[in-house]
Structures are given as C-alpha cells and as structure tokens.
Design an enzyme around this catalytic site. Structure first.
Site, PDB file in Angstrom:
ATOM      1  N   GLY A 120      66.283  24.419  17.735  1.00 37.81           N
ATOM      2  CA  GLY A 120      65.540  25.744  17.613  1.00 37.81           C
ATOM      3  C   GLY A 120      66.467  26.830  16.746  1.00 37.81           C
TER       4      GLY A 120
ATOM      5  CG  ASP B 112      69.783  17.311  14.346  1.00 38.98           C
ATOM      6  OD1 ASP B 112      69.545  18.515  14.222  1.00 38.98           O
ATOM      7  OD2 ASP B 112      70.074  16.789  15.181  1.00 38.98           O
TER       8      ASP B 112
ATOM      9  CG  ASP C 153      76.197  10.839  17.077  1.00 35.52           C
ATOM     10  OD1 ASP C 153      76.925  11.703  17.286  1.00 35.52           O
ATOM     11  OD2 ASP C 153      75.738   9.828  17.844  1.00 35.52           O
TER      12      ASP C 153
ATOM     13  CB  SER D  41      71.519  24.013  23.446  1.00 38.06           C
ATOM     14  OG  SER D  41      70.456  23.550  23.845  1.00 38.06           O
TER      15      SER D  41
ATOM     16  CB  SER E 175      77.158  29.869  24.983  1.00 36.95           C
ATOM     17  OG  SER E 175      76.399  30.233  25.835  1.00 36.95           O
ATOM     18  CG  ASN E 176      75.095  33.851  27.764  1.00 36.78           C
ATOM     19  OD1 ASN E 176      75.021  33.928  28.844  1.00 36.78           O
ATOM     20  ND2 ASN E 176      74.299  33.272  26.987  1.00 36.78           N
TER      21      ASN E 176
ATOM     22  CE1 TYR F 159      75.801  25.128  25.654  1.00 38.67           C
ATOM     23  CE2 TYR F 159      75.355  27.013  27.184  1.00 38.67           C
ATOM     24  CZ  TYR F 159      75.382  26.533  26.067  1.00 38.67           C
ATOM     25  OH  TYR F 159      75.164  27.124  24.741  1.00 38.67           O
TER      26      TYR F 159
HETATM   27  C1  15L Z   1      72.662  29.634  25.910  1.00 37.72           C
HETATM   28  O1  15L Z   1      73.812  29.282  25.423  1.00 37.72           O
HETATM   29  C2  15L Z   1      71.679  28.406  25.674  1.00 37.72           C
HETATM   30  O2  15L Z   1      71.876  27.771  24.665  1.00 37.72           O
HETATM   31  C3  15L Z   1      70.053  28.813  25.569  1.00 37.72           C
HETATM   32  O3  15L Z   1      69.322  27.672  25.820  1.00 37.72           O
HETATM   33  C4  15L Z   1      69.778  29.858  26.681  1.00 37.72           C
HETATM   34  O4  15L Z   1      70.112  29.404  28.033  1.00 37.72           O
HETATM   35  C5  15L Z   1      70.912  30.896  26.730  1.00 37.72           C
HETATM   36  O5  15L Z   1      72.134  30.639  26.699  1.00 37.72           O
HETATM   37  C6  15L Z   1      70.611  32.170  27.925  1.00 37.72           C
HETATM   38  O6  15L Z   1      71.667  32.381  28.476  1.00 37.72           O
HETATM   39  O7  15L Z   1      69.747  32.450  27.757  1.00 37.72           O
END
Ligand code: 15L
Length: 270
Positions: A12, A31, A48, A72, A108-109, A133
């Site tokens: 996405g 990909d 891969d 993700s 990521s957050n 994750y």
């Molecule tokens: C992420 O890191 C994810 O990739 C995404 O799918 C959402 O879950 C996002 O965080 C989120 O915290 O909204």
C-alpha cells in the site's frame, strides 16, 4: 536523475510512493511477487530480501534505497524474524557491498509504542517496542546506526505513524501521515547533503500529535496536510480506538495489548 530502489513496491505505501515520486527519480521497484506493470522511468526487479544474492542484484547500481519491504503488522516470530530481521539485515549488507550511499528505513511508531500518549517524545527517545513487529523496527534503527558509523551507509529512519489519504480514527488523528508528506520526508532523506544517521517522525501537521518532530523541521520538512481537517467527522463517530483502557492510553494502541491483556490492569502494562 538518481536511481532509487523501492523495496516493498507492491504494498500500500509502496503504491503511494510510486505515484508521489514519479518524475523525481528513476525508480527500481522490487517485491517478492511480480508487479502488474511499470511506468516510464520505472523498472522491476523481483527479489525476496531473504535471498542475499537476489537482494544484491536489486541494490546493484542504485544511488539510494527506500526500504519499505517486510511484514507491516504484528505476526508470529518466524514471520517477523524472516521478513523484517533477516530481510532488513540483507538489505543493509547489500547496500554496503554494492556501494549504495543512502537508505530511507521505514521504521514505525510501534518501535516506541509503549510510551503513553501524554508523553511528548522526540528523535532522541529510545525505542520502547510494543510488539515483535515494533522490536523489528527498533532493530532496523540500530542496524542503520551501525551501518552509518562503521561502513558509511547513511540512513534516515522514519518512525511512520499511519499512512493514508485521511486519518481513520482518534489515535490516527495524532499519527496520520499523508502520502505527499511522506514523499516530502523521503525526498529530504534521499537528497539532503548532510545526513549520516537521523530519526524523524512520519506524521503530517497534526495538532493532536504526541511527537516533537523538530528534527524533521530542522532538516527542512514542512508538512502540507493536517489531521485536524478531519476532526469533526472522526470525533462524531469514534471516541475509543481499541475498546480497552491500556490500548487507549498508549501510543501504540492495540499493538500494546495484543496477546498481553487478560487483565488490563496487569502491572507490566502500566
Ligand atoms: C504500522 O507500523 C503499520 O505498518 C500499519 O499497518 C498501521 O498499523 C500503523 O502502524 C498504525 O499504527 O496505525
């Protein structure tokens, strides 16, 4: 034009980035599965990232990399270990061996998701992962730091909130990131002359944010979109995101409570 490898191009966020970065770079898309078709200034290399030879071929000759590839959301250890730990390690190792100078790491957050929403955190805040994750993203940030210090592979790690055309709930009002604002951050990361290793937060101009994004501002980031424009419509229908007290208290939302909560008042969750 620089040639930039975009891993996870079929996902996405990868799809948003292809559209946003069109005309700005030559994109080498990669990909695990083939993509439907390539546009002008695009080429596709199937790879891969758990396969080192394939990863090296994807990286060979590029000026920079946007690393979105991997898993993700939260998953079992085997899935996260393979896709995110091994995949990211191979990517950085391939960058070193093939001489790619700059990597944008999609952190990521959830690398810092155990912080409370009332805490304003910044780029100096140490990881506090909320999931396997999130742990893989904290690993990626540390790996980037090692490769910058030891091998001169420069990185910008973007602790991405939630990418989409609009925020989807109360929590996402704080962490929302529009595709064009993400593209702006990515371009800063790829083109800024003076980046060695940086952490920034991937969010738009969100009034309800719990992040101090002054490091991104220092590097020239000026977000164009605001989550507050969607406040009325979201707050009219939603107040809680997760349906539980701890999830609503913590930045990572239900990633924090997933698998953890029989009793939401468990000491470990406080
Ligand atoms: C992420 O890191 C994810 O990739 C995404 O799918 C959402 O879950 C996002 O965080 C989120 O915290 O909204």
């Amino acid at each position: 034009m620089k040639t930039i490898l975009l891993t996870g191009a079929g996902g996405g966020v990868g799809t948003f980035m292809r559209a946003e970065l069109k005309g700005r770079y030559k994109l080498r898309l990669s990909d695990r599965s083939p993509l439907a078709e390539c546009g002008p200034d695009e080429e596709f290399v199937q790879a891969d990232l758990t396969d080192m030879d394939a990863t090296r071929k994807a990286v060979a000759g590029v000026d920079g990399i946007i690393h979105l590839g991997g898993y993700s959301v939260e998953a079992d250890w085997d899935t996260i270990h393979t896709a995110n730990f091994i995949g990211t390690y191979n990517l950085y190792e391939a960058a070193r061996l093939e001489g790619a100078k700059r990597v944008i790491f999609a952190s990521s957050n959830h690398a810092v998701g155990f912080h409370e929403r009332t805490n304003t955190i910044d780029h100096t805040t140490a990881p506090r992962p909320d999931s396997r994750y999130g742990l893989s993203k904290a690993f990626g940030e540390s790996l980037s730091s090692l490769y910058a210090d030891k091998y001169g592979v420069e990185s910008m790690c973007i602790r991405i909130g939630n990418v989409g055309t609009e925020p989807i709930d109360v929590r996402r009002m704080s962490i929302w990131l529009s595709p064009r604002d993400l593209a702006q951050l990515v371009c800063i990361g790829l083109d800024h002359p003076d980046i060695k290793y940086e952490i920034v937060y991937g969010m738009s101009d969100n009034a309800r944010s719990w992040w101090d994004n002054s490091n991104a501002t220092r590097l020239g980031y000026k977000p164009q979109d605001k989550s507050e424009d969607f406040a009325e419509q979201i707050l009219a229908t939603k107040t809680s995101d997760t349906g539980n007290l701890i999830g609503d208290l913590k930045q990572g939302g239900d990633f924090v409570t997933f698998e953890a909560v029989d009793d939401p008042f468990k000491p470990g969750l406080k």
